[in-house]
Design a protein around this motif. Sequence first.
Motif, short mmCIF file in Angstrom:
data_model
loop_
_atom_site.label_atom_id
_atom_site.label_comp_id
_atom_site.label_asym_id
_atom_site.label_seq_id
_atom_site.Cartn_x
_atom_site.Cartn_y
_atom_site.Cartn_z
N ARG A 4 0.82 -1.21 0.00
CA ARG A 4 0.00 0.00 0.00
C ARG A 4 0.86 1.26 0.00
O ARG A 4 0.54 2.24 -0.67
CB ARG A 4 -0.93 -0.01 1.21
CG ARG A 4 -1.84 1.19 1.29
CD ARG A 4 -2.79 1.06 2.49
NE ARG A 4 -3.47 2.28 2.77
CZ ARG A 4 -4.60 2.66 2.19
NH1 ARG A 4 -5.16 1.90 1.30
NH2 ARG A 4 -5.16 3.80 2.52
N GLU A 5 1.94 1.27 0.75
CA GLU A 5 2.83 2.43 0.78
C GLU A 5 3.51 2.64 -0.57
O GLU A 5 3.73 3.77 -0.98
CB GLU A 5 3.88 2.25 1.87
CG GLU A 5 3.31 2.35 3.26
CD GLU A 5 4.30 1.95 4.33
OE1 GLU A 5 5.30 1.26 4.01
OE2 GLU A 5 4.07 2.30 5.49
N ARG A 6 3.81 1.57 -1.27
CA ARG A 6 4.47 1.70 -2.57
C ARG A 6 3.53 2.25 -3.64
O ARG A 6 3.98 2.76 -4.65
CB ARG A 6 5.03 0.35 -3.02
CG ARG A 6 6.30 0.01 -2.27
CD ARG A 6 6.87 -1.26 -2.77
NE ARG A 6 6.05 -2.34 -2.20
CZ ARG A 6 6.14 -3.60 -2.54
NH1 ARG A 6 6.99 -3.98 -3.45
NH2 ARG A 6 5.36 -4.50 -1.98
N LEU A 7 2.22 2.14 -3.43
CA LEU A 7 1.27 2.65 -4.42
C LEU A 7 1.27 4.17 -4.49
O LEU A 7 1.00 4.75 -5.53
CB LEU A 7 -0.14 2.17 -4.08
CG LEU A 7 -0.43 0.71 -4.35
CD1 LEU A 7 -1.85 0.39 -3.89
CD2 LEU A 7 -0.25 0.36 -5.79
N ASN A 8 1.50 4.83 -3.39
CA ASN A 8 1.42 6.29 -3.32
C ASN A 8 2.82 6.89 -3.27
O ASN A 8 3.23 7.46 -2.27
CB ASN A 8 0.62 6.72 -2.09
CG ASN A 8 -0.80 6.24 -2.16
OD1 ASN A 8 -1.40 6.22 -3.22
ND2 ASN A 8 -1.35 5.82 -1.05
#
Length: 59
Positions: A4-8
């Motif tokens: 999830r952190e890598r998506l943004n």
Amino acid sequence: MTYRERLNCWAIARLLPEQRWIVVARFRSRSDAEGHFQFLRQRMPQIPFKVVFDLTSTN
């Protein structure tokens, strides 16, 4: 870093006093970040913002 952190990974950062930066918003795509950046520049032209690629997100 979680998935999830890598998506943004695109962010808008604001320059604070003493040359410190703070992230004000995160986005999944560069075009979304640049669109919001244009909105912020129109609303607050005196405040310096930058679109940055940020891999240090801590959501």
